[in-house]
Design an enzyme around this catalytic site. Structure first.
Site, PDB file in Angstrom:
ATOM      1  CG  ASP A   1      -1.937  -1.093   1.200  1.00 47.83           C
ATOM      2  OD1 ASP A   1      -1.900  -1.890   0.225  1.00 47.83           O
ATOM      3  OD2 ASP A   1      -2.743  -1.191   2.129  1.00 47.83           O
ATOM      4  CB  ALA A   2       3.924   2.091   1.905  1.00 45.60           C
TER       5      ALA A   2
ATOM      6  CG  PHE B   1      -1.272   2.081  -4.833  1.00 47.85           C
ATOM      7  CD1 PHE B   1      -1.391   1.645  -6.137  1.00 47.85           C
ATOM      8  CD2 PHE B   1      -2.221   2.980  -4.341  1.00 47.85           C
ATOM      9  CE1 PHE B   1      -2.430   2.077  -6.939  1.00 47.85           C
ATOM     10  CE2 PHE B   1      -3.261   3.419  -5.132  1.00 47.85           C
ATOM     11  CZ  PHE B   1      -3.369   2.960  -6.438  1.00 47.85           C
TER      12      PHE B   1
ATOM     13  CB  SER C   1     -37.333  -8.130 -13.616  1.00 49.36           C
ATOM     14  OG  SER C   1     -37.957  -6.904 -13.660  1.00 49.36           O
ATOM     15  CG  LEU C   2     -33.043 -11.950 -14.432  1.00 51.55           C
ATOM     16  CD1 LEU C   2     -31.837 -12.358 -13.600  1.00 51.55           C
ATOM     17  CD2 LEU C   2     -32.931 -12.533 -15.832  1.00 51.55           C
TER      18      LEU C   2
ATOM     19  CD  GLU D   1     -23.488 -14.319 -15.925  1.00 52.34           C
ATOM     20  OE1 GLU D   1     -24.162 -13.423 -15.397  1.00 52.34           O
ATOM     21  OE2 GLU D   1     -23.132 -14.310 -17.108  1.00 52.34           O
TER      22      GLU D   1
ATOM     23  CE  LYS E   1     -31.440 -11.976  -9.256  1.00 48.43           C
ATOM     24  NZ  LYS E   1     -31.487 -10.970  -8.179  1.00 48.43           N
TER      25      LYS E   1
ATOM     26  CG  ASP F   1     -28.817  -9.154  -1.960  1.00 49.65           C
ATOM     27  OD1 ASP F   1     -29.564  -8.504  -2.710  1.00 49.65           O
ATOM     28  OD2 ASP F   1     -29.094  -9.420  -0.781  1.00 49.65           O
TER      29      ASP F   1
ATOM     30  NE  ARG G   1     -33.718  -3.635 -13.335  1.00 52.37           N
ATOM     31  CZ  ARG G   1     -34.958  -3.673 -12.899  1.00 52.37           C
ATOM     32  NH1 ARG G   1     -35.276  -3.016 -11.795  1.00 52.37           N
ATOM     33  NH2 ARG G   1     -35.888  -4.328 -13.556  1.00 52.37           N
TER      34      ARG G   1
ATOM     35  CE1 TYR H   1     -26.146  -8.225 -15.320  1.00 49.17           C
ATOM     36  CE2 TYR H   1     -25.090  -8.175 -13.164  1.00 49.17           C
ATOM     37  CZ  TYR H   1     -26.112  -7.805 -14.000  1.00 49.17           C
ATOM     38  OH  TYR H   1     -27.120  -7.014 -13.543  1.00 49.17           O
TER      39      TYR H   1
ATOM     40  CE  LYS I   1     -34.170 -13.846  -6.558  1.00 49.16           C
ATOM     41  NZ  LYS I   1     -35.265 -13.196  -5.902  1.00 49.16           N
TER      42      LYS I   1
ATOM     43  CB  CYS J   1     -23.711  -2.605  35.856  1.00 52.30           C
ATOM     44  SG  CYS J   1     -22.656  -3.968  35.348  1.00 52.30           S
TER      45      CYS J   1
ATOM     46  CB  CYS K   1     -20.476  -4.205  39.234  1.00 48.16           C
ATOM     47  SG  CYS K   1     -20.815  -2.662  38.357  1.00 48.16           S
TER      48      CYS K   1
ATOM     49  CB  CYS L   1     -21.399  -0.706  33.656  1.00 51.43           C
ATOM     50  SG  CYS L   1     -20.608  -0.839  35.266  1.00 51.43           S
TER      51      CYS L   1
ATOM     52  CB  CYS M   1     -17.715  -3.093  36.239  1.00 50.56           C
ATOM     53  SG  CYS M   1     -18.838  -4.306  35.534  1.00 50.56           S
TER      54      CYS M   1
HETATM   55  S1  IVH Z   1     -28.635 -10.704 -16.430  1.00 45.65           S
HETATM   56  C1  IVH Z   1     -32.532  -8.902 -18.762  1.00 45.65           C
HETATM   57  N1  IVH Z   1     -26.994 -11.515 -14.641  1.00 45.65           N
HETATM   58  O1  IVH Z   1     -30.926  -9.188 -11.059  1.00 45.65           O
HETATM   59  C2  IVH Z   1     -31.950  -9.162 -17.472  1.00 45.65           C
HETATM   60  N2  IVH Z   1     -28.701 -10.023 -13.967  1.00 45.65           N
HETATM   61  O2  IVH Z   1     -33.727  -9.829 -10.502  1.00 45.65           O
HETATM   62  C3  IVH Z   1     -30.567  -9.620 -17.660  1.00 45.65           C
HETATM   63  N3  IVH Z   1     -28.636  -9.388 -11.605  1.00 45.65           N
HETATM   64  O3  IVH Z   1     -32.303  -6.699 -13.012  1.00 45.65           O
HETATM   65  C4  IVH Z   1     -29.890  -9.571 -16.373  1.00 45.65           C
HETATM   66  N4  IVH Z   1     -26.848 -10.586 -11.102  1.00 45.65           N
HETATM   67  O4  IVH Z   1     -29.878  -6.471 -12.580  1.00 45.65           O
HETATM   68  C5  IVH Z   1     -28.064 -10.757 -14.879  1.00 45.65           C
HETATM   69  N5  IVH Z   1     -25.415 -12.295 -13.172  1.00 45.65           N
HETATM   70  C6  IVH Z   1     -26.480 -11.548 -13.411  1.00 45.65           C
HETATM   71  C7  IVH Z   1     -27.116 -10.783 -12.408  1.00 45.65           C
HETATM   72  C8  IVH Z   1     -28.235 -10.024 -12.732  1.00 45.65           C
HETATM   73  C9  IVH Z   1     -27.778  -9.759 -10.630  1.00 45.65           C
HETATM   74  C10 IVH Z   1     -29.793  -8.482 -11.445  1.00 45.65           C
HETATM   75  C11 IVH Z   1     -30.189  -7.787 -12.707  1.00 45.65           C
HETATM   76  C12 IVH Z   1     -31.686  -7.931 -12.825  1.00 45.65           C
HETATM   77  C13 IVH Z   1     -32.066  -8.495 -11.521  1.00 45.65           C
HETATM   78  C14 IVH Z   1     -33.223  -9.414 -11.705  1.00 45.65           C
END
Ligand code: IVH
Length: 667
Positions: free
Chosen positions: A35-36, A38, A84-85, A115, A117, A119, A138, A224, A311, A405, A408, A423, A429
């Site tokens: 780090d140093a 860098f 969405s998925l 892949e 997913k 959070d 998004r 991704y 999920k 407490c 004590c 306390c 204590c």
């Molecule tokens: S592909 C058309 N790949 O999860 C959607 N999405 O619940 C293609 N997400 O809105 C998305 N990891 O933003 C894709 N490996 C991954 C993901 C991923 C998280 C998100 C994505 C999507 C949401 C759906």
């Protein structure tokens, strides 16, 4: 005076090097320099850019945290909607999905990619001719918010690509489990509401109006997806991910599967392995690899037909609060803990959950007898997510924090602006004493191996420890009467205690147990002040002048050294021969020209010392040691019988030293 062209060249060279090391550190998790070192590169660049502001460019690594705080975020319509998925919650639903894909594709010999997913919070990055020009959240999938300044602070996001490509990259911005916990602890300490999960923490940080706050949150991003790539043909998802990888992005973990059984196997595997990851994933995403086929299959209004999110089963269960108990910590903090009807969650039995403090109990309205939803995520402490109020029958009891407490009996006080009740019996204590001693002997503190809680409890009971300094007064005859203590174990204990007298200064500073001074701050302090005495004399203002030290820490340090009691314990430590300064701890004084900053590799058998001894010699003089030869190696020290490393060093033109020549460097 060097001419402008030379300066320009040096600046470009520095930027390139810094980009490379950011990539090693933040994308590959495999730094090549300290780090140093860098920081030094960064400082040189900053200085040059300050002197020659006309050479400063927005894609310079110095410009990650630049923007002024905003009043509000601008909105932007996505060039391609972010869909969405649909979800699969079990094996059956996964099989249905695969059959549907086969039907739509009209064939069954397909490649899938799986892949993580993550959070986190979905974001899109726009690059124009290789430069990051825009980043957006998004949002609702159609319109997002422009958060460019905040995303620029994420060091795994390249500000400039090695090729002048125009494209959009999508991925997840997230916070590691560890940083999530740290941020929440800080928030609780400041009386703020903790984030419910890492996703909220990431979202809260990306949507900070002040980029400096976002920068302090240690965000990461994994990508991704690639859309609107100009001037180049991409046929599969895998190709896209490989391209992104080669451009320096941190790419989501992925794997190919050829059929549904392989997919199910991967899903089951990660259902268990997810706990080992440093970040939270809530499932896996399964996608058709072939992009033309995706096109053919199309999307519904909400989600693509060629992908699904698998999920994981929830890591939440319901339980009943049987009791709420109070534990007293090292600083006297009274922490309420819920005692639960034991439940199994994600491989462990949960029978306690932390309630943090009084405000948390009120906020969640947790009562004794309540049915609650309990959550365990990875290795974090189990928590109560919420009370299931529908299940109340009126017999539940509201919990009152004690006014005294529980250990004590001294008055418990909530200081103004603090969320914690403490306390007040700092000097007497027994719980504070016990926790303080356990802290003193712990690994990052004095690291006294062989002394654990069981032994400390016995010593306390016998009245042999009135403070942690008394550890150094222990004699064989004190230990022998204790349970399971023979002559040999007593000797080991005494030897371990003796050995701890020579710990580096930062260990001692941490061991003292000053409130707000963690192991990291202790290192900073040990770097700035060379002894306990120097630290004891320093003013609040001087402390606050140090970057990492804020008013709370500074105040706490100054107060600590004003307490007569603390000074007495320190004098006792000194009297027992505990080292009180950074004397003999390497650092600048011992740095040797020709060794400091240089990277050494050893091969073959040395005559005068073992490789470990040789390595320690190098490290003590400010050098570095690696196990393999690379283009970053400065010296290969070759003893008897070195083999492949010698060849590699010759090939790369690394300087090769005999043992005598190596010793010569230390003269
Ligand atoms: S592909 C058309 N790949 O999860 C959607 N999405 O619940 C293609 N997400 O809105 C998305 N990891 O933003 C894709 N490996 C991954 C993901 C991923 C998280 C998100 C994505 C999507 C949401 C759906």
């Amino acid at each position: 005076m060097p001419d402008k062209a030379t300066i320009r060249e040096r600046i470009e060279k520095l930027r390139e090097e810094i980009r490379y090391h950011e990539y090693r550190y933040y994308v590959l998790d495999s730094p090549e320099i300290s780090d140093a070192e860098f920081d030094q590169l960064m400082r040189e660049l900053e200085k040059l850019e300050e002197e020659y502001p006309e050479l400063r460019t927005p894609d310079s690594p110095t410009q990650r945290v630049g923007g002024e705080p905003l009043d509000a975020f601008e909105k932007i319509e996505h060039s391609v909607p972010m869909l969405s998925l649909s979800n699969a919650f079990n094996e059956g639903e996964l099989r249905d999905f695969v059959e549907r894909v086969y039907r739509l594709a009209g064939r069954r010999d397909l490649d899938f990619l799986v892949e993580h997913k993550i959070d986190g919070l979905t974001a899109v990055l726009r690059y124009e001719e290789g430069v990051l020009t825009l980043a957006a959240t998004r949002g609702n999938g159609i319109v997002g918010e422009v958060v460019t300044e905040n995303i620029r602070t994420i060091r795994s996001v390249p500000l400039r690509l090695p090729e002048p490509l125009t494209m959009e990259v999508r991925g997840e911005v997230y916070i590691s489990k560890r940083d999530f916990q740290r941020i929440n602890e800080e928030r609780l300490e400041q009386g703020e509401e903790p984030f419910a999960n890492p996703r909220n923490a990431a979202a809260g940080s990306v949507r900070q109006l002040d980029p400096r706050v976002a920068a302090s949150r240690s965000l990461s991003m994994q990508v991704y997806d690639l859309v609107n790539l100009e001037g180049r043909e991409i046929r599969t998802d895998r190709e896209a991910l490989e391209l992104l990888q080669s451009l320096g992005f941190k790419v989501n973990w992925y794997r190919s599967c050829r059929n549904v059984d392989e997919l199910i196997e991967v899903c089951n595997e990660w259902t268990i392995k997810r706990d080992d990851l440093l970040f939270e994933i809530d499932g896996l995403v399964i996608k058709v690899n072939d992009l033309a086929l995706r096109e053919q299959m199309g999307t519904t209004a909400k989600s693509p037909r060629w992908a699904i999110a698998y999920k994981f089963p929830a890591q939440q269960k319901t339980s009943i609060v049987k009791d709420i108990v109070i534990t007293v910590g090292r600083t006297g903090a009274l922490t309420p803990t819920a005692i639960l009807e034991p439940v199994h969650i994600a491989g462990s039995t949960i029978s306690r959950a932390t309630l943090h403090n009084e405000d948390e109990i009120r906020r969640k309205d947790v009562r004794i007898g309540d049915h609650v939803l309990v959550q365990k995520a990875g290795d974090v402490i189990p928590e109560i997510v919420k009370v299931i109020k529908e299940k109340r029958d009126g017999s539940e009891q509201v919990f009152q924090m004690p006014e005294r407490c529980p250990v004590c009996g001294a008055e418990a006080i909530r200081e103004e602006g603090e969320a914690v009740i403490r306390c007040s019996n700092v000097a007497g204590c027994p719980a504070q004493l016990r926790e303080g001693i356990l802290h003193f002997i712990s690994r990052d503190a004095m690291n006294i191996e062989g002394v654990g809680p069981a032994l400390v409890d016995q010593l306390l009971e016998k009245g042999l420890l009135k403070d942690y300094a008394d550890l150094y007064a222990l004699k064989e005859e004190d230990l022998l009467p204790l349970e399971r203590m023979g002559k040999k174990s007593a000797a080991n204990v005494l030897r371990a205690i003796e050995a701890s007298k020579d710990r580096p200064l930062h260990n001692l500073i941490f061991a003292l147990g000053i409130r707000h001074v963690g192991a990291g701050v202790a290192r900073v302090l040990a770097g700035a002040y060379k002894s306990i005495d120097e630290l004891a004399r320093v003013s609040r203002e001087d402390l606050e002048a140090i970057d990492e030290i804020g008013p709370a820490i500074a105040g706490s340090i100054v107060n600590f050294f004003r307490e007569e009691r603390n000074l007495r314990v320190i004098e006792k430590l000194r009297g027992h021969g505990v080292k009180m300064s950074a004397e003999g701890e390497g650092e600048a004084a011992a740095l040797l020209e020709g060794i400091a900053g240089k990277r050494f590799v050893f091969t073959g058998t040395l005559q005068n010392f073992t490789r470990t001894e040789a390595s320690e010699k190098v490290l003590a003089a400010g050098g570095k040691v690696s196990s393999a030869v690379s283009k970053n190696t400065d010296y290969l020290v070759a003893g008897e019988g070195g083999g492949s490393k010698l060849d590699k060093a010759r090939e790369l033109g690394v300087t090769i030293l005999t043992e005598e020549e190596f010793l010569e460097l230390f003269k």
